[in-house]
Design a protein around this motif. Structure first.
Motif, mmCIF file in Angstrom:
data_model
loop_
_atom_site.group_PDB
_atom_site.id
_atom_site.type_symbol
_atom_site.label_atom_id
_atom_site.label_comp_id
_atom_site.label_asym_id
_atom_site.label_seq_id
_atom_site.Cartn_x
_atom_site.Cartn_y
_atom_site.Cartn_z
ATOM 1 N N CYS A 224 0.902 -1.270 0.086
ATOM 2 C CA CYS A 224 0.094 -0.114 -0.036
ATOM 3 C C CYS A 224 0.702 1.392 0.008
ATOM 4 O O CYS A 224 0.126 2.341 -0.202
ATOM 5 C CB CYS A 224 -0.813 -0.132 1.129
ATOM 6 N N ARG A 247 -10.770 -3.594 3.565
ATOM 7 C CA ARG A 247 -10.799 -3.604 2.020
ATOM 8 C C ARG A 247 -10.712 -5.152 1.611
ATOM 9 O O ARG A 247 -11.415 -5.195 0.444
ATOM 10 C CB ARG A 247 -9.550 -2.791 1.678
ATOM 11 N N LYS A 252 -12.005 -4.771 -2.155
ATOM 12 C CA LYS A 252 -11.681 -3.401 -2.586
ATOM 13 C C LYS A 252 -10.238 -3.257 -2.129
ATOM 14 O O LYS A 252 -10.191 -1.993 -2.142
ATOM 15 C CB LYS A 252 -12.732 -2.487 -2.008
ATOM 16 N N ASP A 254 -7.773 -3.110 -4.108
ATOM 17 C CA ASP A 254 -7.387 -2.356 -4.985
ATOM 18 C C ASP A 254 -7.189 -0.895 -4.764
ATOM 19 O O ASP A 254 -6.298 -0.358 -5.404
ATOM 20 C CB ASP A 254 -7.840 -2.981 -6.585
ATOM 21 N N GLU A 255 -8.183 -0.618 -4.315
ATOM 22 C CA GLU A 255 -8.322 0.978 -4.054
ATOM 23 C C GLU A 255 -7.216 1.607 -3.006
ATOM 24 O O GLU A 255 -7.066 2.735 -3.107
ATOM 25 C CB GLU A 255 -9.637 1.427 -3.460
ATOM 26 N N ARG A 262 0.706 0.064 -8.879
ATOM 27 C CA ARG A 262 -0.753 -0.938 -9.012
ATOM 28 C C ARG A 262 -0.882 -1.340 -10.463
ATOM 29 O O ARG A 262 -1.206 -2.485 -10.775
ATOM 30 C CB ARG A 262 -1.893 0.192 -8.896
#
Length: 322
Positions: A224, A247, A252, A254-255, A262
């Protein structure tokens, strides 16, 4: 014979250390923590050769004490591995308590989490190196015992010239028996907020899985691009461990992946990496993976990333890799 006397061959005179660091000059200062200050230096030997060293000068008034000082010396003089920092020597003269290590030129991993310096492949390789070092402590130090680090975090993962990971800072470590469910019942909690195992906090019981939890936080820091503490919000929002679990469970993740990497990450590499990192954070310590399993899964994640990249480069990206 006292422990310090047994390790007399590792003693370095204070005058040599002062010479190496220009008397602890601000120009040689490279870092600071709860233990005190760290200086870079050039330490000479009898052959006039010099070694670049990192000199940790303990703050005995506000930082680590005698027990932590001795533990780090014992640990690094007893256990050797490519993914542990290397001890050069120590000094204990008057009020001075100093530990001298080989200098790792790239510094600590936390400095690179949110930068462009590291590709996803490099991040995976660093995680693998750190995992191998921790696995050695848990399973490879000798028959019948293991080492629990107790303060695994990205700032305690150092990087050498080749970006090879080296676990450091063993002042809080514990040496205990293997093949027991509960290695230690520790009344005084140790570790760093944001990384420490919540089950250890709640019960005071320390096991190798406590290190595994902390390592899981580091894995998500790498993915992250952010530290374990992510802001001055309520606890659910300011701890990375809470954020990534939510997440991940929502599908989620990927957010919150570091934007700079990414697009590099292949889906199957991400799936393998995030699954094992998530398992490290399980509140039930019995459901957390061993370091050996973590190494296996990180290796698979790396291989999937590299193979996918190779297929893409050769025009075979349409092939499915199972």
């Amino acid at each position: 014979m006292s422990l310090i006397q047994e390790l007399a061959h590792l003693k370095i005179p204070i005058e040599d250390i002062k010479l190496a660091t220009n008397n602890f000059s601000d120009d040689n200062f490279i870092g600071e923590g709860g233990f005190g200050r760290v200086y870079k230096g050039q330490l000479g030997d009898s052959t006039s050769a010099t070694t670049t060293v990192a000199v940790k000068r303990l703050d005995v008034k506000g930082g680590q004490g005698q027990q932590e000082f001795l533990m780090e010396i014992v640990m690094l003089s007893s256990y050797k591995h490519d993914n542990l920092v290397s001890l050069v020597g120590f000094c204990e003269e008057g009020e001075e308590k100093i530990i001298v290590y080989e200098h790792e030129v790239r510094g600590s991993l936390d400095n690179y989490l949110a930068t462009d310096y590291l590709t996803w492949v490099q991040r995976l390789q660093i995680c693998l190196g750190a995992a191998r070092g921790l696995n050695y402590l848990h399973s490879g130090v000798g028959e019948g015992h293991r080492v629990l680090h107790r303060d695994i975090k990205s700032s305690n993962v150092l990087l050498d010239q080749n970006w090879e990971a080296k676990i450091s800072d063993f002042g809080l470590s514990k040496i205990g028996p293997m093949n027991q469910d509960i290695t230690f019942l520790v009344t005084k909690l140790a570790g760093t907020f944001g990384y420490v195992d919540p089950l250890y906090v709640a019960t005071g019981v320390l096991t190798k899985e406590s290190d595994v939890y902390s390592f899981g936080v580091v894995l998500f820091e790498v993915l992250c691009g952010r530290r374990a503490m992510i802001g001055k919000y309520d606890e659910e929002q300011r701890l990375l461990s809470h954020l990534v679990k939510h997440r991940y469970e929502e599908g989620k993740l990927d957010e919150i992946i570091f934007p700079n990497i990414r697009k590099q990450i292949k889906p199957n590499s991400l799936q393998t990496f995030s699954r094992i990192a998530y398992q490290c954070l399980n509140i039930d310590r019995k459901r957390r993976p061993t370091m050996a399993v973590i190494i296996e899964q990180l290796q698979i994640s790396l291989e999937l990333q590299i193979v996918s990249h190779c297929y893409r480069e050769t025009g075979l990206s349409s092939m499915v890799i199972s």
